[in-house]
Design an enzyme around this catalytic site. Structure first.
Site, mmCIF file in Angstrom:
data_model
loop_
_atom_site.group_PDB
_atom_site.id
_atom_site.type_symbol
_atom_site.label_atom_id
_atom_site.label_comp_id
_atom_site.label_asym_id
_atom_site.label_seq_id
_atom_site.Cartn_x
_atom_site.Cartn_y
_atom_site.Cartn_z
ATOM 1 N N GLY A 202 0.891 -1.115 0.058
ATOM 2 C CA GLY A 202 -0.023 0.052 0.156
ATOM 3 C C GLY A 202 0.829 1.259 0.078
ATOM 4 N N ASN A 203 0.227 2.438 0.049
ATOM 5 C CA ASN A 203 0.815 3.773 0.364
ATOM 6 C C ASN A 203 0.432 4.416 1.415
ATOM 7 O OD1 ASN A 203 -0.898 5.567 -0.914
ATOM 8 N ND2 ASN A 203 -0.842 3.596 -2.606
#
Ligand code: C5P
Length: 410
Positions: A202-203
């Site tokens: 993810g980020n």
């Protein structure tokens, strides 16, 4: 604009049907709130069909949606037409025992009243006193006109014509709803690409900037489809209450693509703010992966489709497409990286963000520059994510005015 039309119980209510129609034709979102008495003159189904929205008179309907204040809060403009002597008196006193009363107390939008009553009632000191009170509070008054009244008599008390009310009402709205009539799609947040049932790539995108872009568009009159990827309910709270914002949730890049493509069908503007994963895991494990000896772990990744580039390829005429680019660069290097990306994606505008460990993501403020299709820097913005969102929409409006003025409906 989001317009609430309050209708009180006078025979002139039939003229307000035309007023609502004019507002709808001008591209506004209209919610009618009749009083119980008004429904004796024009029925609920007429208001519902003409406004294309559900209509209720009671504060006890739709309680979970806090309807008694929701419409007032959302309104950009409230018109009360006809405004009877009784409703004007109730407004002056701040009474709130029906939906129109609560809405009027909950709103900070301009309020425009179009009085309608017999001459004696209009000229009565009580009514005149109430009018002075309302004017003193900033309520705008249109009419009443002088002319034939229902009983065959004639004099001041006749409700102004719908066209006149509309004109006075629009003039009462500060600033402009420069995106009214536009259908907008905004993506926000960051996608997560699963590795196994419990892990993902993810980020750090919080979705704040995307949500502000969506809200700013809605406040400026657009209808917004917000595709949110892992945005906290708290960040989404205001958008989820806004009647012109419709939220769809997407988890992965592929889900985000499907949601954006579906929402984009009749979009005039698409703004891709979401941080979309460039890669996804080739083979997602069915079960939680466990540690294997002392070895490292290699994941095979495949590239996700570039949603933005595909939207540009398949765009229909008149559609404006905006991208965001987060870059670890500063100064001229940031601009050059931005220009290269803008050309690669083919977007009309690219908002270029300098990011770092403590910049851009998860922060309340943002700083970016906006490139147009000629690769000129058309704006440098620094401030709250809300201010940045508004600057972005200013740039969108400028592009649309320039390239296809006929599409920029007011
Ligand atoms: O290439 P990069 O990821 O920097 O581009 C960022 C822009 O492209 C953003 O507007 C983002 O929403 C969009 N994007 C996309 N599909 C991807 C990756 C990014 O639409 N697969």
């Amino acid at each position: 604009m989001f317009v609430v039309v309050g209708v009180s119980g006078g025979v002139a209510a039939y003229k307000s049907v035309h007023l609502v129609r004019l507002l709808i034709l001008a591209g506004h979102e209209v919610h009618v709130i009749p009083t119980q008495d008004a429904l004796r003159f024009v029925g609920l189904s007429t208001w519902e069909s003409i406004s294309r929205n559900p209509v209720t008179t009671s504060v006890h309907d739709d309680v979970a949606q806090v309807r008694h204040v929701a419409l007032g809060r959302a309104a950009d403009l409230v018109i009360v037409a006809p405004a009877t002597a009784n409703t004007l008196a109730r407004m002056a006193a701040g009474l709130a025992d029906n939906l129109l009363g609560t809405t009027l107390l909950a709103t900070s939008a301009p309020v425009v009243v179009a009085p309608a009553m017999h001459t004696e009632m209009w000229l009565h000191p009580a009514t005149q006193h109430n009018m002075a009170t309302l004017r003193g509070r900033g309520v705008h008054v249109v009419g009443p006109g002088d002319g034939p009244l229902t009983g065959g008599d004639s004099g001041p008390g006749r409700m102004s014509e719908p066209e006149e009310i509309l004109e006075a009402a629009l003039a009462a709205v500060p600033g402009d709803a420069d995106l009214a009539g536009l259908q907008v799609v905004v993506s926000a947040g960051g996608t997560r690409e699963p590795i196994d049932p419990v892990r993902f790539l993810g980020n750090r995108s919080s979705g704040r900037q995307g949500v502000e872009v969506a809200l700013a568009a809605a406040r400026r009159g657009a209808r917004v489809s917000l595709v949110a990827a892992h945005v906290d309910a708290q960040v989404l709270a205001e958008a989820s209450r806004h009647p012109r914002v419709q939220i769809t949730h997407a988890g992965t890049a592929m889900e985000l693509r499907d949601a954006v493509v579906a929402a984009a069908v009749d979009a005039d503007v698409i703004v891709m703010v979401a941080a979309v994963a460039d890669y996804r895991v080739l083979k997602i494990a069915d079960d939680k992966m466990s540690k294997q000896g002392q070895e490292g772990l290699t994941l095979d990744l495949i590239q996700n489709p570039d949603i933005l580039a595909a939207l540009v390829r398949e765009r229909r005429p008149g559609r404006t497409i905006v991208g965001f680019a987060a870059e670890s660069a500063t100064g001229d290097e940031l601009i050059e990286k931005g220009r290269a990306k803008r050309r690669r994606k083919g977007v009309d505008l690219l908002a270029v963000n300098e990011i770092g460990w403590d910049k851009g993501f998860e922060t309340p403020d943002n700083e970016l520059l906006i490139l147009n299709a000629s690769d000129d820097v058309v704006a440098r913005v620094q401030g709250s994510k809300r201010d940045v969102a508004n600057a972005l929409w200013d740039a969108v409006v400028a592009v649309r005015d320039h390239t296809h003025p006929e599409k920029h409906s007011l």
